[in-house]
Enzyme design. Structure first.
Site, short mmCIF file in Angstrom:
data_model
loop_
_atom_site.label_atom_id
_atom_site.label_comp_id
_atom_site.label_asym_id
_atom_site.label_seq_id
_atom_site.Cartn_x
_atom_site.Cartn_y
_atom_site.Cartn_z
N GLU A 135 -5.84 -10.76 -1.48
CA GLU A 135 -6.65 -10.59 -0.25
C GLU A 135 -8.13 -10.56 -0.58
O GLU A 135 -8.89 -9.73 -0.05
CB GLU A 135 -6.24 -9.30 0.48
CG GLU A 135 -4.76 -9.21 0.81
CD GLU A 135 -4.39 -7.96 1.59
OE1 GLU A 135 -5.29 -7.26 2.11
OE2 GLU A 135 -3.18 -7.67 1.68
N ASN B 242 2.22 -4.95 -3.38
CA ASN B 242 0.84 -5.32 -3.07
C ASN B 242 0.03 -4.06 -2.77
O ASN B 242 0.50 -3.17 -2.05
CB ASN B 242 0.87 -6.24 -1.83
CG ASN B 242 -0.44 -6.94 -1.57
OD1 ASN B 242 -1.02 -7.53 -2.48
ND2 ASN B 242 -0.92 -6.88 -0.34
N HIS C 168 -10.19 -6.26 -2.25
CA HIS C 168 -11.25 -6.09 -1.24
C HIS C 168 -12.41 -5.42 -1.98
O HIS C 168 -12.47 -4.20 -2.09
CB HIS C 168 -10.76 -5.24 -0.07
CG HIS C 168 -9.65 -5.89 0.69
ND1 HIS C 168 -9.85 -7.03 1.45
CD2 HIS C 168 -8.34 -5.59 0.81
CE1 HIS C 168 -8.71 -7.40 2.00
NE2 HIS C 168 -7.78 -6.55 1.63
N ASP D 75 -11.89 -10.53 -0.82
CA ASP D 75 -13.17 -10.65 -0.12
C ASP D 75 -14.16 -9.75 -0.85
O ASP D 75 -13.78 -8.79 -1.51
CB ASP D 75 -13.10 -10.34 1.39
CG ASP D 75 -12.37 -9.06 1.74
OD1 ASP D 75 -12.46 -8.09 0.97
OD2 ASP D 75 -11.71 -9.01 2.80
N GLU E 109 0.81 -1.23 0.00
CA GLU E 109 0.00 0.00 0.00
C GLU E 109 0.84 1.27 0.00
O GLU E 109 0.62 2.18 0.81
CB GLU E 109 -0.98 -0.03 1.19
CG GLU E 109 -1.90 -1.25 1.13
CD GLU E 109 -2.76 -1.45 2.39
OE1 GLU E 109 -2.69 -0.62 3.30
OE2 GLU E 109 -3.49 -2.45 2.45
O1 9MR Z 1 -7.22 -8.54 8.30
C1 9MR Z 1 -6.31 -7.74 8.98
C2 9MR Z 1 -6.88 -7.31 10.32
O2 9MR Z 1 -7.02 -8.42 11.18
C3 9MR Z 1 -6.01 -6.26 10.96
O3 9MR Z 1 -6.63 -5.76 12.13
C4 9MR Z 1 -5.76 -5.15 9.98
C5 9MR Z 1 -4.88 -4.09 10.58
O4 9MR Z 1 -4.59 -3.07 9.68
O5 9MR Z 1 -5.16 -5.66 8.81
C6 9MR Z 1 -6.00 -6.52 8.13
O6 9MR Z 1 -5.40 -6.97 6.92
C7 9MR Z 1 -5.13 -5.95 5.97
C8 9MR Z 1 -3.89 -6.38 5.20
O7 9MR Z 1 -2.83 -6.65 6.08
C9 9MR Z 1 -3.48 -5.36 4.17
N1 9MR Z 1 -4.58 -5.02 3.30
C10 9MR Z 1 -5.83 -4.67 3.95
C11 9MR Z 1 -6.24 -5.77 4.93
C12 9MR Z 1 -7.60 -5.46 5.56
O8 9MR Z 1 -7.53 -4.30 6.31
#
Ligand code: 9MR
Length: 469
Positions: free
Chosen positions: A268, A205, A240, A270, A163
């Site tokens: 990722e 990513n 997402h 969903d 990101e």
């Molecule tokens: O799914 C993850 C969640 O459990 C955490 O609290 C969160 C913290 O920022 O991160 C989520 O995963 C993220 C991923 O690492 C990067 N892309 C976005 C995902 C969803 O927020």
């Protein structure tokens, strides 16, 4: 990167046999025309990863969660356990308990690991965020070196940076990384990761880059630059997504990255909707999943699809988007949603058909022949070890087999899959596992192992003797 992939393929060959045995067929089985009944088997049959982001606590404490992860997926990503706040909460104080457990689980179950992530603006401890200049760069380099070295040969691919592009105008994200080091932090991160684990696939990513838009244009420019320096192997499209909004330009957008010579990966996935969902929304979600998974299935250079969590209740979505949720493939009771079935279809599987069967091995007299033949091949050597694949071919119907060979030099087996017996010494005697001993005449099965060897020596390929049990 080959190491995990070979290990997974070897175990998968056995997993299909396990599934057959579980059906109570008890016959020799021909798999070529059988359609896969799990996501894992279907993905493996087309050479793709089907991954899931796993939560450490669930994996440790919940047997059904564990079994579902092992049965349905051939690739794992730690949802949080490999992030900086989990692996280096204080400067130089590394904690790998959770990440190790996930990598161990993947290895035990013949799954590959897509690592997430080295450099991110989020979930990075304040001690890092408070650094600047050379100290910040030194912390980044040390972190990447330490984590990448620890999992070298065990993690197949890494999200090196996550990101780094902002949501507006395709500018670089305003983060402590950019402020502290300038845009060059991205190249430094990739240079460090490449040197630390030259065999891992390195990915950039990001989210909201599935469509052809300003943000994906910026990722494209960065990817071009990194690729020209041989620092980048792939682009991760987080995906997402929102119900009914799979971008119309998604195929073309992924294709332009492939045209740069890169892999692409849905990292990722969903697809969220307003909860509670009704039947038509679940059907739309299934169609959306099918479309995304199809895009990857039909693109040779798409390495796979990872869904961001197992059950709807495991998802991050409701916490961040109140009123939205239900974005995954499984309900909280592990029942399969329509999106599961459409994903299976997109991978070429079909849960409705049982494997085709041939004559029962127990009632067909074995034809004459010389029992079985076995060969070894080196899949991926490194200085002090190598991964091997073994193949057993049945020249007659078999209910079991034993293979034996003697290492000419220092080679010794350190761990193995789909074979058991006296394996660790100079002379190896191994037999089939519970699930890969019954073979029809002409059928083959595989096993695999890793060896240690003297530093720099050649991994030899001994002649193997195979005997029916
Ligand atoms: O799914 C993850 C969640 O459990 C955490 O609290 C969160 C913290 O920022 O991160 C989520 O995963 C993220 C991923 O690492 C990067 N892309 C976005 C995902 C969803 O927020």
């Amino acid at each position: 990167m080959l190491l995990n992939r070979q290990r997974r393929r070897a175990v998968i060959a056995g997993a299909v046999t396990v599934a057959t045995a579980a059906l109570g067929i008890g016959l020799s089985t021909q798999f070529a025309s059988a359609q896969a009944a799990t996501l894992r088997a279907a993905a493996d049959a087309i050479g793709k990863d089907i991954g899931v982001a796993v939560a450490y606590d669930q994996l440790m404490n919940n047997a059904t969660y564990r079994n579902t992860v092992a049965t349905e997926f051939n690739s794992l990503t730690a949802e949080n356990a490999m992030k900086w706040d989990a692996t280096e909460p204080q400067d130089g104080n590394y904690t790998f308990t959770q990440a190790d457990a996930i990598v161990d689980f993947a290895e035990d179950n013949g799954q590959s690991v897509h690592g997430h992530t080295f450099v991110w603006h989020s979930q990075t401890p304040s001690w890092v965020q408070n650094l600047s200049g050379t100290a910040l760069q030194a912390a980044m380099v040390d972190h990447i070196n330490t984590v990448a070295n620890r999992y070298e040969g065990r993690v197949e691919s890494w999200d090196v940076v996550n990101e780094v592009v902002s949501d507006s105008n395709g500018a670089m994200r305003d983060s402590f990384w950019l402020r502290g080091l300038g845009e060059g932090f991205v190249t430094t991160a990739f240079q460090t990761a490449r040197a630390a684990d030259p065999n891992a696939d390195l990915y950039i990513n990001d989210y909201s880059i599935e469509a052809d838009n300003a943000k994906s244009d910026r990722i494209y420019t960065i990817a071009q630059g990194l690729k020209s320096q041989n620092l980048l192997d792939g682009v991760g499209f987080q995906s997402h997504l929102i119900l009914g909004q799979v971008p119309s330009t998604m195929e073309a957008n992924l294709q332009r990255f492939v045209d740069l010579g890169l892999k692409v990966r849905i990292t990722e996935l969903d697809i969220r909707l307003q909860t509670p969902a009704d039947g038509s929304e679940l059907a739309q979600q299934a169609a959306d999943y099918e479309r995304v998974v199809n895009i990857c299935a039909e693109l040779a250079d798409c390495s796979g699809v990872t869904v961001w969590g197992l059950r709807d209740g495991d998802s991050w979505v409701p916490d961040v988007f109140p009123g939205y949720g239900a974005p995954l493939l499984f309900n909280d009771d592990y029942s399969k949603k329509p999106a599961y079935t459409s994903t299976l279809n997109a991978l070429g599987g079909d849960g409705t058909e049982e494997p085709t069967t041939s004559q029962p091995a127990t009632t067909t007299p074995p034809p004459s022949g010389s029992g079985c033949t076995a060969t070894l091949s080196v899949q991926s050597p490194w200085n002090t070890g190598a991964t091997y694949a073994g193949t057993v071919k049945a020249n007659q119907a078999l209910t079991g087999w034993t293979v034996t060979w003697t290492w000419p030099g220092s080679e010794r087996i350190s761990n193995s899959w789909s074979i058991q017996g006296t394996l660790s010494g100079a002379t190896v005697t191994g037999s089939n596992a519970a699930y890969n001993g019954t073979l029809a005449a002409g059928q083959t099965t595989t096993f695999g192992f890793n060896i240690t060897k003297a530093d720099g020596s050649t991994a030899s390929v001994p002649t193997v003797t195979c005997t029916p049990a």
